[in-house]
Enzyme design. Structure first.
Site, mmCIF file in Angstrom:
data_model
loop_
_atom_site.group_PDB
_atom_site.id
_atom_site.type_symbol
_atom_site.label_atom_id
_atom_site.label_comp_id
_atom_site.label_asym_id
_atom_site.label_seq_id
_atom_site.Cartn_x
_atom_site.Cartn_y
_atom_site.Cartn_z
ATOM 1 N N ASP A 6 0.810 -1.115 -0.204
ATOM 2 C CA ASP A 6 0.000 0.093 0.137
ATOM 3 C C ASP A 6 0.826 1.204 -0.116
ATOM 4 O OD1 ASP A 6 -1.828 2.239 0.503
ATOM 5 O OD2 ASP A 6 -2.324 1.421 2.532
ATOM 6 N N CYS A 7 0.827 1.756 -1.206
ATOM 7 C CA CYS A 7 2.012 2.784 -1.210
ATOM 8 C C CYS A 7 1.274 4.135 -1.033
ATOM 9 C CB CYS A 7 2.611 3.114 -2.789
ATOM 10 S SG CYS A 7 3.297 1.400 -2.925
ATOM 11 N N ASN A 9 1.425 8.676 0.396
ATOM 12 C CA ASN A 9 2.007 9.678 0.025
ATOM 13 C C ASN A 9 3.522 9.767 0.874
ATOM 14 O OD1 ASN A 9 0.977 11.379 -2.128
ATOM 15 N ND2 ASN A 9 -0.683 10.892 -1.002
ATOM 16 N N SER A 10 3.326 9.127 2.175
ATOM 17 C CA SER A 10 4.568 9.150 2.934
ATOM 18 C C SER A 10 5.347 7.938 3.180
ATOM 19 C CB SER A 10 4.234 9.705 4.319
ATOM 20 O OG SER A 10 3.378 10.967 4.387
ATOM 21 N N TYR A 93 -17.847 9.347 -7.512
ATOM 22 C CA TYR A 93 -17.147 10.547 -8.225
ATOM 23 C C TYR A 93 -17.618 10.653 -9.469
ATOM 24 C CZ TYR A 93 -13.280 12.332 -5.020
ATOM 25 O OH TYR A 93 -12.545 13.045 -4.062
ATOM 26 N N ASP A 102 -6.408 4.303 -2.584
ATOM 27 C CA ASP A 102 -6.507 3.991 -1.318
ATOM 28 C C ASP A 102 -7.852 3.962 -0.646
ATOM 29 O OD1 ASP A 102 -6.342 6.488 -1.292
ATOM 30 O OD2 ASP A 102 -5.103 6.731 0.203
ATOM 31 N N THR A 181 4.868 24.555 23.876
ATOM 32 C CA THR A 181 4.553 24.774 22.622
ATOM 33 C C THR A 181 4.180 23.251 22.101
ATOM 34 O OG1 THR A 181 5.925 26.295 22.442
ATOM 35 C CG2 THR A 181 5.387 25.356 20.381
HETATM 36 N N1 LIG Z 1 5.331 2.447 12.513
HETATM 37 C C1 LIG Z 1 5.051 3.466 11.860
HETATM 38 N N2 LIG Z 1 5.753 4.318 10.973
HETATM 39 C C2 LIG Z 1 5.530 5.437 10.416
HETATM 40 N N3 LIG Z 1 4.416 6.182 10.621
HETATM 41 C C3 LIG Z 1 3.385 5.669 11.617
HETATM 42 C C4 LIG Z 1 3.608 4.364 12.275
HETATM 43 N N4 LIG Z 1 2.798 3.980 12.944
HETATM 44 C C5 LIG Z 1 1.838 5.085 12.999
HETATM 45 N N5 LIG Z 1 2.356 6.076 12.274
HETATM 46 C C6 LIG Z 1 1.779 7.176 11.898
HETATM 47 O O1 LIG Z 1 0.988 7.092 10.358
HETATM 48 C C7 LIG Z 1 0.955 8.196 9.879
HETATM 49 C C8 LIG Z 1 1.066 8.059 8.352
HETATM 50 O O2 LIG Z 1 -0.077 7.058 7.984
HETATM 51 P P1 LIG Z 1 -0.157 6.175 6.849
HETATM 52 O O3 LIG Z 1 1.085 5.595 7.084
HETATM 53 O O4 LIG Z 1 -1.560 5.408 7.103
HETATM 54 O O5 LIG Z 1 -0.391 7.228 5.677
HETATM 55 P P2 LIG Z 1 0.799 7.560 4.669
HETATM 56 O O6 LIG Z 1 1.196 6.488 3.980
HETATM 57 O O7 LIG Z 1 1.829 8.670 5.167
HETATM 58 O O8 LIG Z 1 -0.268 8.311 3.659
HETATM 59 P P3 LIG Z 1 -1.524 7.941 2.880
HETATM 60 O O9 LIG Z 1 -2.616 8.889 3.277
HETATM 61 O O10 LIG Z 1 -1.246 8.521 1.682
HETATM 62 O O11 LIG Z 1 -1.808 6.555 2.892
HETATM 63 C C9 LIG Z 1 2.039 9.203 10.463
HETATM 64 O O12 LIG Z 1 1.695 10.210 10.865
HETATM 65 C C10 LIG Z 1 2.672 8.604 11.745
HETATM 66 O O13 LIG Z 1 2.473 9.223 12.833
HETATM 67 C C1 LIG Z 2 -6.629 11.679 -0.619
HETATM 68 C C2 LIG Z 2 -5.548 10.882 -0.465
HETATM 69 C C3 LIG Z 2 -4.350 11.561 -0.873
HETATM 70 C C4 LIG Z 2 -5.234 9.990 0.751
HETATM 71 O O1 LIG Z 2 -4.442 9.079 0.831
HETATM 72 C C5 LIG Z 2 -5.545 9.959 -1.752
HETATM 73 O O2 LIG Z 2 -6.672 9.259 -1.917
HETATM 74 C C6 LIG Z 2 -5.201 10.787 -3.067
HETATM 75 O O3 LIG Z 2 -4.489 11.181 -3.441
HETATM 76 N N1 LIG Z 2 -6.665 10.875 -3.708
HETATM 77 C C7 LIG Z 2 -6.785 11.725 -4.991
HETATM 78 C C8 LIG Z 2 -7.554 12.638 -4.953
HETATM 79 C C9 LIG Z 2 -9.386 12.266 -4.393
HETATM 80 O O4 LIG Z 2 -9.488 11.299 -3.881
HETATM 81 O O5 LIG Z 2 -10.024 13.061 -4.848
HETATM 82 K K LIG Z 3 -4.039 5.920 3.169
#
Ligand SMILES: Nc1ncnc2c1ncn2[C@@H]1O[C@H](COP(=O)(O)OP(=O)(O)OP(=O)(O)O)[C@@H](O)[C@H]1O
Ligand SMILES: CC(C)(CO)[C@@H](O)C(=O)NCCC(=O)O
Ligand SMILES: [K+]
Length: 249
Positions: A6-7, A9-10, A93, A102, A181
Site C-alpha cells: 500500500d504505497c 504519500n509518505s 465521483y 486507497d 509549545t
Molecule cells: N510505524 C509507523 N511508521 C510510520 N508512521 C506511523 C507508524 N505508526 C503510526 N504512524 C503514523 O502514521 C501516519 C502516516 O499514516 P499512513 O502510513 O496511514 O499514511 P501515509 O502512507 O503517510 O499516507 P496516505 O494517507 O497517503 O496513506 C504518520 O503520521 C505516523 O504518525
Molecule cells: C486523498 C489521498 C491523498 C489520501 O491518501 C489519496 O486518496 C489521493 O491522492 N486521492 C486523489 C484525490 C481524490 O481522492 O479525490
Molecule cells: K491511506
C-alpha cells in the site's frame, strides 16, 4: 508467498502472506523504495510468487517501484485500478478515476465487512471520510490535512514552533490545554482531527440514523479512537480491499 503493498504519500505499508493467503508471515512500514527492498531481502526464507499493489503516487514513481520488484524478486505485480463499480460498491465521483485508490479499496473492504451503510475514516498524510449507503452507493467524501501535514505546516510557517518526535509523543499522553509549545500543537491538531470525526458521524446519522458501521484506518487512527468508540479499528482495511480488487488466480 504473496507480497502486498500500500504505497501512500509518505510511507509504503507492506506485508507478506503465505500462498494460502490465510497467514501474514511478515509486515512493516518503509519510508522509501530502497528501504522496502532492503527489509524484504532481509527476510529469511522469502519466496515471492505474486505481488499485489495499490498506489496513490504518480504513475512514474509507481512504475519505478514495480520495475525494481520485478528486477530483484522476479515476481509478477498486479496493480489495483479504478472501477465504476466493484463488489457491490458504486464509485460516486463524477470522474471515477479521480477517486484515490486507497479510498476506493478501503471502501470495498468496509462494505464487505459491514454489508450495509458505512462511514470510512482514514488518518494518514491526509485525513479522509467516505460515505457508502446501504445499497453500496458511494455518496462521496471529504479530504483534509492529516496529522503530519497539520504539524508540518505549523513548523514550516512559524518561526518558534520547533520540537522533536519524542516530545510530540509525550505531549499526547493527555489532551488538556497545552502548557508548552509541543503540547499546544500536538493536542490542538489531535482535537482538530477528533472534531473532524464528530462532524462526519453527525452527517452519517443524518443520512442513516444509527444504522451504519464506522471504520477507522490509517497510521494515526488511534489518535481519534476516543471520538468514535463505536468504530471498528481495522488497520489493514486497504489490504482487505486490495485482495478483492486484485484476486490472484
Ligand atoms: N510505524 C509507523 N511508521 C510510520 N508512521 C506511523 C507508524 N505508526 C503510526 N504512524 C503514523 O502514521 C501516519 C502516516 O499514516 P499512513 O502510513 O496511514 O499514511 P501515509 O502512507 O503517510 O499516507 P496516505 O494517507 O497517503 O496513506 C504518520 O503520521 C505516523 O504518525
Ligand atoms: C486523498 C489521498 C491523498 C489520501 O491518501 C489519496 O486518496 C489521493 O491522492 N486521492 C486523489 C484525490 C481524490 O481522492 O479525490
Ligand atoms: K491511506
Amino acid at each position: 508467498m504473496i507480497l502486498e503493498l500500500d504505497c501512500g504519500n509518505s510511507f509504503i505499508k507492506w506485508r507478506v502472506l503465505e500462498s494460502s493467503e490465510a497467514t501474514v508471515r511478515a509486515e512493516g512500514i518503509a519510508g522509501s523504495d530502497s528501504a522496502l527492498i532492503d527489509s524484504l531481502v532481509a527476510l529469511p526464507g522469502l519466496l515471492l510468487t505474486r505481488c499485489r499493489l495499490v498506489s496513490v503516487r504518480a504513475l512514474e514513481e509507481t512504475d519505478k517501484l514495480i520495475a525494481a520488484l520485478v528486477a530483484v524478486f522476479g515476481v509478477a505485480v498486479s496493480c489495483a485500478t479504478s472501477a465504476r463499480e466493484m463488489s457491490g460498491v458504486r464509485n460516486g465521483y463524477e470522474d471515477f478515476q479521480r477517486l484515490g485508490m486507497d479510498r476506493w479499496l478501503a471502501m470495498l473492504g468496509a462494505f464487505k465487512l459491514a454489508s450495509g451503510a458505512c462511514l470510512v475514516l482514514d488518518f494518514g498524510t491526509a485525513a479522509t471520510a467516505d460515505f457508502i449507503g446501504p445499497d453500496g452507493g458511494h455518496l462521496g467524501g471529504f479530504i483534509c490535512p492529516g496529522m503530519p501535514l497539520m504539524r508540518n505546516q505549523l513548523r514550516t510557517h512559524t518561526r518558534k514552533i520547533r520540537y522533536d518526535d519524542a516530545a510530540a509523543e509525550r505531549a499526547l499522553e493527555r489532551l488538556s490545554p497545552g502548557r508548552t509549545t509541543v503540547e499546544a500543537v500536538e493536542r490542538g491538531c489531535t482535537l482538530m482531527l477528533r472534531g473532524f470525526v464528530l462532524t462526519q458521524l453527525e452527517l452519517a446519522r443524518g443520512y442513516w440514523g444509527e444504522d451504519f458501521t464506522v471504520f477507522l484506518t490509517g497510521g494515526d487512527a488511534e489518535l481519534v479512537r476516543d471520538a468514535a468508540p463505536q468504530a471498528r479499528l481495522i488497520p489493514d482495511l486497504v489490504f482487505v480491499g486490495l485482495a478483492m480488487a486484485c484476486p490472484l488466480s
